[in-house]
Design a protein around this motif. Structure first.
Motif, short mmCIF file in Angstrom:
data_model
loop_
_atom_site.label_atom_id
_atom_site.label_comp_id
_atom_site.label_asym_id
_atom_site.label_seq_id
_atom_site.Cartn_x
_atom_site.Cartn_y
_atom_site.Cartn_z
N PRO A 84 26.86 51.12 -18.93
CA PRO A 84 27.93 50.19 -18.57
C PRO A 84 27.73 49.63 -17.16
O PRO A 84 26.96 50.18 -16.38
CB PRO A 84 29.19 51.04 -18.64
N VAL A 85 28.43 48.55 -16.87
CA VAL A 85 28.38 47.95 -15.53
C VAL A 85 29.80 48.01 -14.97
O VAL A 85 30.77 47.69 -15.66
CB VAL A 85 27.89 46.49 -15.59
N TYR A 86 29.91 48.46 -13.71
CA TYR A 86 31.22 48.65 -13.10
C TYR A 86 31.39 47.71 -11.92
O TYR A 86 30.46 47.50 -11.14
CB TYR A 86 31.36 50.10 -12.63
N SER A 87 32.58 47.15 -11.79
CA SER A 87 32.87 46.28 -10.64
C SER A 87 33.84 46.97 -9.69
O SER A 87 34.97 47.30 -10.06
CB SER A 87 33.48 44.96 -11.11
N PHE A 88 33.39 47.20 -8.45
CA PHE A 88 34.25 47.80 -7.43
C PHE A 88 35.29 46.80 -6.94
O PHE A 88 36.29 47.18 -6.35
CB PHE A 88 33.41 48.28 -6.24
N VAL A 89 35.01 45.53 -7.14
CA VAL A 89 35.95 44.49 -6.72
C VAL A 89 37.13 44.45 -7.71
O VAL A 89 38.29 44.42 -7.31
CB VAL A 89 35.24 43.11 -6.64
N GLU A 90 36.81 44.52 -9.00
CA GLU A 90 37.84 44.49 -10.04
C GLU A 90 38.42 45.87 -10.34
O GLU A 90 39.40 45.99 -11.07
CB GLU A 90 37.25 43.92 -11.35
N HIS A 91 37.78 46.92 -9.87
CA HIS A 91 38.11 48.30 -10.25
C HIS A 91 38.06 48.41 -11.77
O HIS A 91 38.98 48.93 -12.42
CB HIS A 91 39.53 48.70 -9.79
N ASP A 92 37.01 47.88 -12.36
CA ASP A 92 36.98 47.82 -13.82
C ASP A 92 35.56 47.77 -14.34
O ASP A 92 34.64 47.33 -13.64
CB ASP A 92 37.72 46.55 -14.27
N ARG A 93 35.42 48.20 -15.60
CA ARG A 93 34.13 48.08 -16.29
C ARG A 93 33.99 46.63 -16.77
O ARG A 93 34.95 46.07 -17.30
CB ARG A 93 34.13 49.04 -17.47
N LEU A 94 32.81 46.06 -16.60
CA LEU A 94 32.59 44.68 -17.01
C LEU A 94 32.13 44.65 -18.47
O LEU A 94 31.67 45.67 -19.00
CB LEU A 94 31.56 44.02 -16.09
N PRO A 95 32.25 43.50 -19.13
CA PRO A 95 31.88 43.47 -20.56
C PRO A 95 30.39 43.68 -20.81
O PRO A 95 30.02 44.18 -21.87
CB PRO A 95 32.31 42.06 -21.02
N GLU A 96 29.52 43.31 -19.84
CA GLU A 96 28.09 43.43 -20.10
C GLU A 96 27.57 44.86 -19.94
O GLU A 96 28.23 45.70 -19.32
CB GLU A 96 27.29 42.49 -19.19
N THR A 97 26.38 45.10 -20.49
CA THR A 97 25.70 46.38 -20.29
C THR A 97 24.27 46.08 -19.84
O THR A 97 23.82 44.95 -19.96
CB THR A 97 25.66 47.23 -21.57
N VAL A 98 23.59 47.11 -19.32
CA VAL A 98 22.21 46.92 -18.87
C VAL A 98 21.30 47.88 -19.64
O VAL A 98 21.57 49.09 -19.71
CB VAL A 98 22.08 47.16 -17.35
N ALA A 99 20.23 47.33 -20.22
CA ALA A 99 19.31 48.15 -21.00
C ALA A 99 18.34 48.87 -20.08
O ALA A 99 17.86 48.31 -19.09
CB ALA A 99 18.54 47.26 -21.97
N VAL A 100 18.08 50.15 -20.37
CA VAL A 100 17.11 50.93 -19.60
C VAL A 100 16.11 51.56 -20.56
O VAL A 100 16.50 52.20 -21.54
CB VAL A 100 17.80 52.06 -18.77
N LYS A 101 14.82 51.33 -20.25
CA LYS A 101 13.76 51.92 -21.08
C LYS A 101 13.43 53.32 -20.58
O LYS A 101 13.58 53.60 -19.38
CB LYS A 101 12.49 51.06 -20.99
N PRO A 102 12.95 54.20 -21.45
CA PRO A 102 12.53 55.52 -20.98
C PRO A 102 11.42 55.37 -19.94
O PRO A 102 10.62 54.44 -20.02
CB PRO A 102 11.98 56.19 -22.24
N SER A 103 11.39 56.26 -18.93
CA SER A 103 10.34 56.17 -17.93
C SER A 103 10.00 57.58 -17.44
O SER A 103 10.74 58.53 -17.71
CB SER A 103 10.80 55.31 -16.76
N LYS A 104 8.90 57.69 -16.72
CA LYS A 104 8.42 59.00 -16.29
C LYS A 104 9.32 59.65 -15.25
O LYS A 104 9.46 60.86 -15.20
CB LYS A 104 6.99 58.86 -15.73
N VAL A 105 9.89 58.79 -14.37
CA VAL A 105 10.76 59.31 -13.33
C VAL A 105 12.14 58.67 -13.47
O VAL A 105 12.25 57.45 -13.60
CB VAL A 105 10.18 59.00 -11.92
#
Ligand code: C5P
Ligand code: MG
Length: 206
Positions: A84-105
C-alpha cells in the motif's frame, strides 16, 4: 534465491531513511528492495481528516503489521507483492499500490519493526539507529513542516502527547533486539562502511 533481510529501526528523525539510502546504494548490484513499515499504516475511512490528525501513530496498533509480515514472507518465497501507499499529508492510505519483485536483499525500516516478534524473526541483521531526542525532534519539526504539511505547533503537540511517550514505551526498549547500534545512522560514515562489509560477508556465507 537466498534472501537477506536487513532491519533498520530507531526513533523518528534518527536517520533511518538516510541509512537505508546508503545501504541501497551499496547493494544495488545484489538487487535490493526496500519496504517501510510506514506503508502499512492502517486506513481509517470511518474518520474525518480532523479526527485522523488526532490519532496515535506511534503505537504498534497503528500499523497493519500482519500484512507486512505476509509480504516479506512472500518475497522470501520468490512471490512478488504490491504494498500500500500511505500519505502523511492526508493521514490516509492512497488508492494506488506499488509492485515489488523478489530480490536478494530486502531492507525493512520503521520505528517499531523490532517491537513485533514475527517481524523481527524474519530479519537476518537488525540495526538500531540511536540519536539524541533533541536532535530527532529538531529534524522532525523541519521535515514535517516542509514535507508532511504540518504546522510547527502541531508537530510539537503531537511529539509531547504521543510521539515521545510511545518512543519511551515501545521504540527505545526494542533496542535490545538489535545486533548493531549505530549512533546517527546514515550520517555515521565509519559505521556505515563497517555495516556494509558485514552484510557482504553475511550474503557471501549464505
Ligand atoms: O519517518 P519516521 O520514522 O519519522 O515516521 C514515523 C512517524 O510518522 C511516527 O513517529 C508518526 O508519529 C508519524 N506519523 C504522522 N502522521 C501519520 C502517520 C505517521 O505524523 N498520519
Ligand atoms: Mg523515515
Amino acid at each position: 534465491m537466498d534472501v537477506t533481510i536487513i532491519g533498520v529501526a530507531g526513533g523518528t528523525g534518527s536517520g533511518k531513511s538516510t541509512l537505508v539510502k546508503r545501504l541501497q546504494e551499496a547493494f544495488k548490484d545484489d538487487d535490493v528492495a526496500t519496504l517501510c513499515h510506514d506503508y502499512y499504516y492502517k486506513a481509517h475511512p470511518e474518520l474525518t481528516y480532523e479526527e485522523r490528525t488526532k490519532l496515535n501513530y506511534d503505537h504498534p496498533q497503528a500499523f497493519d503489521t500482519h500484512m507486512m509480515v505476509e509480504h516479506i514472507r512472500a518475497l522470501k518465497n520468490n512471490v512478488p507483492i504490491s504494498h500500500p501507499v500511505y500519505s502523511f499529508v492526508e493521514h490516509d492510505r492512497l488508492p494506488e499500490t506499488v509492485a515489488v519483485k523478489p530480490s536478494k536483499v530486502i531492507i525493512v525500516d520503521g520505528i517499531l519493526i523490532f517491537e513485533n516478534k514475527a517481524l523481527r524473526e524474519l530479519m537476518d541483521i537488525k540495526v538500531y539507529v540511536d540519536t539524541d531526542a533533541d536532535v530527532r525532534l529538531a529534524r522532525r519539526i523541519l521535515r514535517d513542516v516542509c514535507e508532511r504539511g504540518r504546522t510547527m505547533e502541531s508537530v510539537i503537540n503531537q511529539y509531547i502527547t504521543t510521539v515521545k511517550p510511545m518512543h519511551e514505551e515501545f521504540v527505545e526498549p526494542s533496542k535490545k533486539y538489535a545486533d548493531v547500534i549505530i549512533p546517527e545512522g546514515g550520517f555515521n560514515s565509519v559505521a556505515v562502511a563497517m555495516l556494509i562489509q558485514n552484510i557482504r560477508s553475511l550474503i557471501a556465507a549464505k
